[in-house]
Design a protein around this motif. Sequence first.
Motif, mmCIF file in Angstrom:
data_model
loop_
_atom_site.group_PDB
_atom_site.id
_atom_site.type_symbol
_atom_site.label_atom_id
_atom_site.label_comp_id
_atom_site.label_asym_id
_atom_site.label_seq_id
_atom_site.Cartn_x
_atom_site.Cartn_y
_atom_site.Cartn_z
ATOM 1 N N GLY A 110 -2.272 1.847 4.875
ATOM 2 C CA GLY A 110 -3.448 1.009 4.695
ATOM 3 C C GLY A 110 -4.667 1.752 4.192
ATOM 4 N N ASP A 127 0.840 -1.198 0.000
ATOM 5 C CA ASP A 127 0.000 0.000 0.000
ATOM 6 C C ASP A 127 0.876 1.248 0.000
ATOM 7 O OD1 ASP A 127 -2.560 1.431 0.132
ATOM 8 O OD2 ASP A 127 -1.880 2.026 2.123
ATOM 9 N N MET A 140 1.407 -1.199 5.329
ATOM 10 C CA MET A 140 0.073 -1.010 5.889
ATOM 11 C C MET A 140 0.107 -0.185 7.170
ATOM 12 S SD MET A 140 -1.969 -2.507 3.766
ATOM 13 C CE MET A 140 -3.523 -2.799 4.612
ATOM 14 N N LEU A 159 -6.749 -2.924 11.224
ATOM 15 C CA LEU A 159 -5.357 -3.296 10.971
ATOM 16 C C LEU A 159 -4.910 -4.453 11.854
ATOM 17 C CD1 LEU A 159 -3.493 0.074 10.329
ATOM 18 C CD2 LEU A 159 -4.114 -1.706 8.700
#
Length: 559
Positions: free
Chosen positions: A238, A234, A299, A516
């Motif tokens: 995230g 990413d 992330m 997460l």
Amino acid sequence: MSSVFGRTPSGATRRRVIGFSLAAGGAAALAACSDDGGTEIDVEAQSKGAMENFAADMQFTATEPFTLSVLWTDWPDLPITDQWQFFKEVEKRTNVKMEVTNIPFSDATEKRSLLISAGDAPTVIPLVYTGDESSFVSSGAILPMSDYVEHMPNFQKYVEEWDLGDMVNNLKQADGKYYMLPGLQEVSVPVFTVVIRKDVFEEVGAGVPQTWDEMRAALVKIKEKYPDSKPLADGFEGASMLNYASHAWGARAGWGFGNGMVDDGSGKLEYTAVTEGYKQMVEFFRGLVEDGLLDTDSMTAANDGSGGGSVTEKVAGNLVFAASGSPGTAIEFQQALNETVGEGNHEVVVIPPPGGPAGQIVEPRNFWNGFMLNAEIADSENFVAILQFLDWLYYNQEARELIRWGVLDETYTKDASGKITLKPEFSLNAYNINPGAPTDIQRDLGWSNAVFADSSESRALKESYNSPTFVEYVEAVLSSRTPRDPNPPAPLDEAELESSSLMATPLKDTVDTNTLKFILGERDIAEWDDYVGELEAQGLQQYVDLINTARERFEEENS
């Protein structure tokens, strides 16, 4: 572990008004009577500098020069100067001199709020996204723009031609008026999506993934070929990936989380982070992490190397082969790969967001950044002229081309087909156009500046400065993906805004943290029901009821 799930650098069509007369006999036409019952303008007292019979697609030039104060956000890598050709040329064409108040990009939102709350804001407040205006409505600090759009023929023309009337209607606040005017986009495609090494995807026999299941299958093949890699990344903590991916599961996440509400299919709203679709999305990405297919550093850290090497560095080092990004990110990847694998030995493309259980859908059509006006301007003798100027600046197509490219036949040329070519002595380095040319039209001349350029755009203008791969991306999205229905509007009144903000923030913090944790394996997905219970203990149902009440009221008042 930290996460910043922010927002990305996004009814009835109003009667189209072609122009109006400032003559005494045309006074009735000048009164700003909107569909919602607008506010009248004193024709004689507030038309200084205004043009007679101002119409869509007409060059605005004030009949008497005036100065207009503007809030200007300073980008750290793009220092503003009053010597920019942008300021001089706009003044030359319009008789309007911009006087800027500068705020730093790093805390622009906070500085803007302080200026507005203190009554010290300049007249024009640019770089406003839908929703930014809500907290200033009850104080009366900003102007209800819906009372005055009758005097903005370019805005009305392109709302109608680009079929944006329902979206404009959804800008209304609880009082039935809207307080910002957005940037209008003829076509709307997700700015952030997946950027892939197409050559590698084809090398392993995967092709371009159309769904997240196909993406997973491709990542498995790439992992087999490049065992040291974690092929998907990413790079935006995230927030980017979960934003564009969430729609494939009928959810909202990351940058696009908003108030967290989605249509439950019956006309009611539900909280996205406790839906089955959201859970399935989390489980999918958790599976990628378990199989070593998703770069976990990316992330939880921004794409700046703080997570143990930036995503760009990992792409260049054949450790990442697909990552979140925009057309600009693709250019960065290409430039980095030129240094490692060599120019011509790679192919980087931007692909449509993959589909999923909810279908081949993407985010709803979006507005881009627009502006608010300080409410005090309603008493100005130049009020009508200011409306005309901003209508030209933000929505006139020649003005939009000027702001992006500069002066025709001086900085760029345009052939009979409409193709725009930057002259060889000028560059636009932000888009890798004529790199190395002595004068950058953005840095040195102020064209393509981030305050005004990235707002209203026709499809042709959007494609004129982007790479051929982005043009292909736009066509691919428009031909193979369906925009999701707009998020149902549920404007809150002053008391509701205060209550909702007190509830929404801790709820979202819990969602962000646990999303997460689940994905990274720091919390077992078997504890999902416990997580839902934690949200319920924080007042989730009360929050949902509050938003649904506002939604029902909006529907009743706008049926």
